[in-house]
Write an enzyme that holds these catalytic residues in place. Structure first.
Site, PDB file in Angstrom:
ATOM      1  N   ASN A   9       0.873  -1.175   0.000  1.00 40.88           N
ATOM      2  CA  ASN A   9       0.000   0.000   0.000  1.00 40.88           C
ATOM      3  C   ASN A   9       0.910   1.226   0.000  1.00 40.88           C
ATOM      4  OD1 ASN A   9      -1.726   2.095   0.525  1.00 40.88           O
ATOM      5  ND2 ASN A   9      -2.335   1.393   2.562  1.00 40.88           N
ATOM      6  N   TRP A  10       0.974   1.869  -1.169  1.00 40.97           N
ATOM      7  CA  TRP A  10       1.887   3.014  -1.289  1.00 40.97           C
ATOM      8  C   TRP A  10       1.369   4.250  -0.567  1.00 40.97           C
ATOM      9  CZ3 TRP A  10       5.782   4.103  -5.583  1.00 40.97           C
ATOM     10  CH2 TRP A  10       6.435   2.928  -5.961  1.00 40.97           C
ATOM     11  N   LYS A  11       0.086   4.232  -0.156  1.00 40.21           N
ATOM     12  CA  LYS A  11      -0.525   5.414   0.468  1.00 40.21           C
ATOM     13  C   LYS A  11      -0.287   6.628  -0.436  1.00 40.21           C
ATOM     14  CE  LYS A  11      -0.025   3.178   4.889  1.00 40.21           C
ATOM     15  NZ  LYS A  11       0.083   3.285   6.325  1.00 40.21           N
ATOM     16  N   HIS A  92      -9.539   1.543   5.219  1.00 40.78           N
ATOM     17  CA  HIS A  92      -8.241   1.664   5.898  1.00 40.78           C
ATOM     18  C   HIS A  92      -8.370   2.602   7.105  1.00 40.78           C
ATOM     19  CE1 HIS A  92      -4.037   2.599   6.625  1.00 40.78           C
ATOM     20  NE2 HIS A  92      -3.743   1.506   5.939  1.00 40.78           N
ATOM     21  N   SER A 198       3.559  -1.937  10.310  1.00 39.13           N
ATOM     22  CA  SER A 198       5.017  -1.957  10.506  1.00 39.13           C
ATOM     23  C   SER A 198       5.684  -3.261  10.085  1.00 39.13           C
ATOM     24  CB  SER A 198       5.363  -1.600  11.955  1.00 39.13           C
ATOM     25  OG  SER A 198       4.883  -0.290  12.248  1.00 39.13           O
ATOM     26  N   GLY A 219       2.944  -1.108   4.246  1.00 41.00           N
ATOM     27  CA  GLY A 219       2.932   0.314   3.936  1.00 41.00           C
ATOM     28  C   GLY A 219       4.315   0.801   3.538  1.00 41.00           C
ATOM     29  N   GLY A 220       4.970   1.496   4.448  1.00 40.32           N
ATOM     30  CA  GLY A 220       6.260   2.134   4.171  1.00 40.32           C
ATOM     31  C   GLY A 220       7.280   1.246   3.466  1.00 40.32           C
TER      32      GLY A 220
END
Ligand code: 13P
Length: 236
Positions: A9-11, A92, A198, A219-220
């Protein structure tokens, strides 16, 4: 058992340049259909062109509950399918927290996504305060109502405790196993449940080896090809 899923998920991160750098590296790694990337709307078509002829799945991070019409700023499920998306993240915690999205809205989005032939990746999870108060299960059980009556094979659930999202604090294997078991008991034993919060290359092996984990929502760490590929390697 189906292969564990690894979805990035690149957000609201990335650029044309970053998409053009990271995605070809994923293509070169010859990943399978158990891997997906959810990039921001403006980059979906570019991402699809770079992923063409690979089994890697493409997804969006949100979708409109309506199919067509005068809804300025919105993107319909048919538009996502049209540019090659197979999946969409719905509900989300960041959408719930910053954009006041409710489970009622998420329910309508899940139905719209299903009508459009997309796989909803529906997110649930408690805040730290809710966990400390001992109401995490109630919160998740309420959020899961969204999926009532939907055949389990048509969606994926992501358990993302809000306190683990973007904090560097990953839930413990016991916490993950307990909540995944609860989600499967509430819905269906066959429900695919991903863990998110995380997940990094250095904890992916532990998370993916945890009971009841059918994959991860990253995510990150999905923004770096090296980091993301290292996570993908741990998928069983
Ligand atoms: P992080 O991996 O950056 O904690 O984000 C998790 C997430 O929200 C994925 O949807």
């Amino acid at each position: 058992m189906a292969r564990q899923l690894v979805i990035g998920n690149w957000k609201m991160h990335g650029s044309v340049g970053q998409i053009r750098t990271v995605l070809p590296e994923l293509v070169r790694a010859e990943l399978g259909a158990n891997v997906g990337v959810c990039v921001p709307f403006p980059y979906l078509a570019l991402a699809k062109s770079l992923l063409a002829d690979t089994p890697v799945q493409l997804g969006a991070q949100d979708v409109c509950e309506f199919h067509i019409g005068a809804y300025t700023g919105e993107v319909s499920p048919a538009m996502l399918a049209d540019v090659g998306c197979e999946m969409v993240i719905i509900g989300h915690s960041e959408r719930r927290r910053y954009f006041n999205e409710t489970s009622e809205m998420a329910a309508r989005k899940v139905n719209a996504a299903l009508d459009g032939g997309l796989l909803p990746v529906y997110c649930v999870g408690e805040t730290l305060e809710q966990r400390q108060k001992g109401v995490a299960r109630e919160i998740i059980s309420e959020e899961l109502q969204v999926l009532a009556g939907v055949p389990t094979s048509l969606y994926t659930v992501a358990y993302e405790p809000a306190w683990a999202v973007g904090t560097g604090i990953v839930a413990t294997p016991d916490q993950i196993a307990e909540m995944h078991d609860f989600i499967k008991q509430t819905l269906d034993a066959r429900t695919r449940v991903l863990y998110g919060g995380s997940v990094k290359a250095d904890n992916a092996a532990t998370v993916l080896a945890t009971d009841g984990v059918d994959g991860v929502l990253v995510g990150g760490a999905a923004l770096s090809a090296t980091e993301f590929l290292n996570i993908c390697r741990h998928a069983r």
